[in-house]
Design an enzyme around this catalytic site. Structure first.
Site, mmCIF file in Angstrom:
data_model
loop_
_atom_site.group_PDB
_atom_site.id
_atom_site.type_symbol
_atom_site.label_atom_id
_atom_site.label_comp_id
_atom_site.label_asym_id
_atom_site.label_seq_id
_atom_site.Cartn_x
_atom_site.Cartn_y
_atom_site.Cartn_z
ATOM 1 N N ASP A 345 8.727 -11.040 7.106
ATOM 2 C CA ASP A 345 7.671 -10.044 7.263
ATOM 3 C C ASP A 345 7.877 -9.280 8.565
ATOM 4 O O ASP A 345 8.363 -9.837 9.551
ATOM 5 C CB ASP A 345 6.297 -10.723 7.292
ATOM 6 C CG ASP A 345 5.840 -11.134 5.900
ATOM 7 O OD1 ASP A 345 6.194 -10.433 4.946
ATOM 8 O OD2 ASP A 345 5.150 -12.151 5.791
ATOM 9 N N ASP A 382 -14.656 -0.318 16.837
ATOM 10 C CA ASP A 382 -13.458 -0.865 16.203
ATOM 11 C C ASP A 382 -12.844 -1.918 17.126
ATOM 12 O O ASP A 382 -12.280 -1.589 18.173
ATOM 13 C CB ASP A 382 -12.453 0.261 15.935
ATOM 14 C CG ASP A 382 -11.227 -0.238 15.178
ATOM 15 O OD1 ASP A 382 -11.174 -1.440 14.855
ATOM 16 O OD2 ASP A 382 -10.320 0.579 14.924
ATOM 17 N N PHE A 413 -14.638 -0.041 9.856
ATOM 18 C CA PHE A 413 -13.390 0.025 9.098
ATOM 19 C C PHE A 413 -13.461 -0.932 7.909
ATOM 20 O O PHE A 413 -14.013 -2.022 8.000
ATOM 21 C CB PHE A 413 -12.204 -0.353 9.984
ATOM 22 C CG PHE A 413 -10.906 -0.446 9.233
ATOM 23 C CD1 PHE A 413 -10.155 0.686 8.977
ATOM 24 C CD2 PHE A 413 -10.450 -1.676 8.760
ATOM 25 C CE1 PHE A 413 -8.962 0.599 8.274
ATOM 26 C CE2 PHE A 413 -9.261 -1.763 8.058
ATOM 27 C CZ PHE A 413 -8.517 -0.623 7.817
ATOM 28 N N SER A 414 -12.895 -0.498 6.789
ATOM 29 C CA SER A 414 -12.755 -1.385 5.628
ATOM 30 C C SER A 414 -11.426 -1.088 4.963
ATOM 31 O O SER A 414 -10.894 0.018 5.071
ATOM 32 C CB SER A 414 -13.904 -1.177 4.630
ATOM 33 O OG SER A 414 -13.763 0.047 3.940
ATOM 34 N N ALA A 415 -10.902 -2.122 4.303
ATOM 35 C CA ALA A 415 -9.611 -1.948 3.626
ATOM 36 C C ALA A 415 -9.705 -0.934 2.496
ATOM 37 O O ALA A 415 -8.710 -0.310 2.118
ATOM 38 C CB ALA A 415 -9.135 -3.295 3.091
ATOM 39 N N THR A 417 -11.793 1.934 2.411
ATOM 40 C CA THR A 417 -11.835 3.330 2.902
ATOM 41 C C THR A 417 -10.648 3.655 3.795
ATOM 42 O O THR A 417 -10.252 4.814 3.903
ATOM 43 C CB THR A 417 -13.122 3.575 3.682
ATOM 44 O OG1 THR A 417 -13.152 2.701 4.829
ATOM 45 C CG2 THR A 417 -14.340 3.287 2.816
ATOM 46 N N ARG A 418 -10.094 2.632 4.459
ATOM 47 C CA ARG A 418 -8.954 2.777 5.375
ATOM 48 C C ARG A 418 -9.246 3.766 6.503
ATOM 49 O O ARG A 418 -8.371 4.508 6.937
ATOM 50 C CB ARG A 418 -7.703 3.201 4.603
ATOM 51 C CG ARG A 418 -7.249 2.182 3.566
ATOM 52 C CD ARG A 418 -6.172 2.723 2.686
ATOM 53 N NE ARG A 418 -4.960 2.986 3.466
ATOM 54 C CZ ARG A 418 -4.028 3.866 3.106
ATOM 55 N NH1 ARG A 418 -4.190 4.596 2.018
ATOM 56 N NH2 ARG A 418 -2.956 4.040 3.834
ATOM 57 N N SER A 420 -12.337 4.499 10.001
ATOM 58 C CA SER A 420 -13.534 4.109 10.734
ATOM 59 C C SER A 420 -13.926 5.268 11.640
ATOM 60 O O SER A 420 -13.169 6.235 11.793
ATOM 61 C CB SER A 420 -13.270 2.847 11.566
ATOM 62 O OG SER A 420 -12.262 3.102 12.534
ATOM 63 N N ASP A 559 1.159 -14.596 -0.452
ATOM 64 C CA ASP A 559 2.565 -14.985 -0.302
ATOM 65 C C ASP A 559 2.931 -16.161 -1.202
ATOM 66 O O ASP A 559 4.114 -16.467 -1.371
ATOM 67 C CB ASP A 559 2.857 -15.384 1.155
ATOM 68 C CG ASP A 559 2.758 -14.215 2.112
ATOM 69 O OD1 ASP A 559 3.120 -13.096 1.713
ATOM 70 O OD2 ASP A 559 2.322 -14.417 3.261
#
Length: 720
Positions: A345, A382, A413-415, A417-418, A420, A559
């Site tokens: 990664d 944030d 922030f949220s996954a 809306t991506r 903030s 994973d």
């Protein structure tokens, strides 16, 4: 029923007197520590039992030969018949050194096993019960011993208390002191619903409160698994070790077939020389003495590697444990040495992971100061590393902290809306987020997209940075460049892997441009960009379908499918339960770069075994030149032409070879257990180095050793 989150906040738990934290880390021990050495010596005699010895075919042949010589000596003594051509002391000496050969081999294996047993006993002594606070089904909290906890139980742990069992944080966030298992004094953050939710029993909570779901049943904790692994190393043999054992057995059988015909050949030669010399008495040679033929067989079969094979495998497992790695079996450790492809990664493994704001490029009528101020306002609420770095940049640039305007509302922030930001009292929104998200927002609000925006985004991405767009209402104010910095010495590590002949592939969710820049900077071979969990799994399957062995490290639930598919799968102990159950190794230090160490341990095991096998086979050449002329010296004088060692006598030559064959085993025990230092070289270079050092060494050392032993026995009148 009260919620678990309510329990975290409201239930008062007393700070009970806990026992001092204990260290579970496996520490290396001195090679010949007194207690371990004495235990190994005792076990070496116990292992003379045939039901134990037969598991090592090569040494079993030596033991059978030693017992046959013993029976031969007893028969001579009972009949009162003593061979006239050699003294009885010669046969006794042969027998003693053959038994010593078996004992030295047993000692090598016993020493490796005793080191593991000492570690297991040390770990077992650290086990003790911890007071825990279990949440019952009715929401009440009950104080119980950790010994009664079962898989699935929920316990509350607060600052200052030990975590009673291995588990996963399901509520809350806290800093944990894991020095008891990792040796690292810096606390680590463990948080519910993240890839860093795993906790280990016996570690200490330093802040806040958490609810932990117990994931290990009684007898199956981290400590129990480590003890079982150490003790299991005594019995486990890897596929390569089994294959080599079969090969050594085949060699032993071949040499047995070769040695057996020597007796009738020697007998024929004795009668031939009697007729040739027209004498009345048979001229005896050592070729018709059964003990001497047994000595020849023992010296020619690969006794050296046969004696050290088990010790090498057990020591390889020991090195993995010292690196704080739990493996399901020795096969996983050994397989790491054969890996062709490594998938790593990007974030947290190749790079530090916390992207930092490094560049601010304004667009339109906005200045750089405007952009810095707007991006800091959008980052007030944030608390991600990126947001913190933007606020820190503003504070450094303006010598003051950013403060929110009156009556402002924050946009978290949220996954999904991506993005903030902050909503001001006049209705204007200042946002920061991914380029496609902010562009769509501006277009939906009838804003204008600057012509230079896309080229600027591409330029930042091509440099390995991550672009964030800052919008002011429906206007784009500029672009912030976030850089994910390489970890120290990563470029050198990848260069070392390339020398090993390994292919490195970086897996990342970033766009291809960003991935390409990181790959170029780090010296990685390939990358898989914008990768989803299913993409990673398919990529592993593709590499395996092409005949490659794949190594992978992961920590998250996403994973798990790829970890289950990979040949060598290393999960971080701080990761999710799904990841740890799917992997065949767990890194207790949760170090994303530990996979490189695992591969080096595997290669060191293979190199050590290969080097000692080469040495064992090539040193048979010297023993051949020492023994074969001695067998027929009395009957076939012309064989003196190959007696290049010019040893004192036939009996001295054979005894010297047998003594060297026995003594070389204890001399090589430190190498077998500590392992040969691994160097990052290609396969061809390693082969040349192996042949030059261990092949040539195995050829030369016996000539020197046998000659020195012969001179010593002559000078001390041990042989006539």
């Amino acid at each position: 029923m009260p919620k678990k989150s309510d329990l975290i906040e409201k239930v008062e738990l007393p700070l009970v007197a806990q026992q001092k934290p204990f260290s579970r880390r496996v520490k290396p021990k001195a090679l010949f520590e007194k207690e371990i050495t004495l235990t190994a010596l005792k076990n070496a005699f116990v292992m003379l039992r045939p039901d134990i010895q037969w598991k090592n075919p090569v040494m079993f042949v030596v033991e059978v030969g030693a017992f046959l010589i013993l029976l031969y000596i007893l028969q001579l003594a009972s009949n009162g018949e003593m061979p006239g051509h050699v003294p009885l002391s010669y046969f006794i000496s042969l027998d003693v050194w053959l038994f010593l050969t078996v004992l030295f081999a047993n000692f090598a294996t016993s020493l490796a096993e005793a080191r593991g047993k000492a570690q297991a006993d040390s770990l077992r002594r650290t086990r003790h019960d911890i007071m825990s606070y279990r949440i019952n089904h009715d929401g009440t909290v009950e104080a119980v011993s950790s010994a009664v906890l079962n898989r699935g139980d929920h316990v509350v742990v607060q600052a200052g208390q030990m975590i009673p069992a291995d588990g996963e944080v399901i509520e809350g966030v806290a800093y944990i002191d894991e020095s008891a298992i990792t040796g690292e004094s810096a606390p680590v953050l463990r948080e519910a619903q993240s890839d860093r939710s795993g906790v280990t029993g016996g570690t200490t909570v330093l802040s806040d409160r958490i609810v932990v779901q117990v994931t290990s049943s009684k007898g199956n904790s981290f400590l129990d698994r480590m003890i079982a692994l150490i003790e299991g190393a005594i019995r486990q043999r890897t596929p390569n070790e089994l294959a080599l054992t079969m090969l050594l057995s085949a060699f032993s059988l071949i040499f047995l077939i070769v040695v057996i015909p020597l007796w009738p050949m020697a007998l024929h030669a004795e009668y031939y020389m009697m007729r040739y010399l027209k004498g009345d008495e048979v001229i005896h040679s050592l070729g018709t003495d059964v003990p001497t033929l047994i000595a020849l067989l023992v010296c020619l079969i690969p006794t050296t590697i046969g004696a050290l094979l088990s010790a090498i495998g057990i020591a390889g497992m020991d090195r993995a444990l010292q690196a704080n790695i739990i493996a399901n079996s020795g096969k996983a450790v050994e397989l790491a040495g054969d890996i062709d492809v490594i998938l790593l990664d990007k974030t947290g493994t190749i790079t530090i992971g916390n992207r930092q704001a490094r560049s601010f490029t304004p667009l339109g009528d906005y200045t750089k100061d405007d952009l810095i101020r707007l991006s800091a306002m959008a980052s007030i609420a944030d608390n991600t590393p990126e947001g913190k770095s933007i606020k820190k940049y503003y504070e450094t640039h303006n010598k003051t902290a950013i403060s929110p305007p009156a009556r402002a509302e924050f946009i978290p922030f949220s996954a999904k809306t991506r993005m903030s930001g902050i909503s001001l009292s006049d209705g204007r929104q200042i946002l920061k987020g991914a380029p496609d998200t902010i562009i769509k927002f501006v277009q939906d609000h009838h804003g204008t997209i600057p012509d230079k925006l896309q080229s600027l985004i591409d330029s930042i991405a091509s440099q390995g940075a991550t672009p964030l767009i800052i919008s002011d209402g429906n206007n784009i104010a500029g672009v912030v460049g976030l850089e994910d910095v390489l970890k120290p010495n990563m470029k050198e590590r990848f260069a070392r892997l390339r020398k090993m002949g390994l292919k490195t592939i970086m897996v990342t969710g970033d766009n291809p441009r960003t991935a390409a820049a990181i790959v170029a900077e780090a010296g990685i071979d390939e990358f898989l960009a914008e990768a989803k969990p299913e993409d990673k799994l398919q990529f592993v399957k593709k590499q395996q379908a092409e005949g490659r062995l794949v190594a992978l490290m992961g920590d998250g639930t996403n994973d798990a499918p790829a970890l289950a598919q990979a040949d060598v799968a290393l999960a971080m102990n701080a990761g999710t339960i799904a990841a740890k159950e799917a992997a065949n190794m767990v890194d207790l230090d949760s170090d994303p770069t530990k996979l490189l160490r695992v591969i080096e341990i595997g290669k060191q095991l293979l190199i050590t075994r290969g080097a000692l096998t080469t040495f064992s086979i090539t040193n048979d050449v010297a023993k051949y030149f020492a023994i074969i002329p001695a067998l027929f010296a009395g009957t076939l004088p012309w064989l003196k032409a190959i007696d290049i060692m010019h040893l004192h006598s036939s009996t001295s030559a054979i005894l010297s070879a047998v003594i060297f064959n026995a003594l070389i085993i204890p001399f090589l025990i430190p190498i077998a257990i500590k392992g040969i230092r691994y160097r990052a070289l290609g396969a061809d270079a390693l082969l040349r180095r192996n042949l030059l050092i261990w092949g040539l060494g195995g050829l030369i050392v016996p000539f020197i050793g046998i000659k020195l032993i012969d001179l010593f026995m002559v000078s001390t009148n041990m042989v006539s």
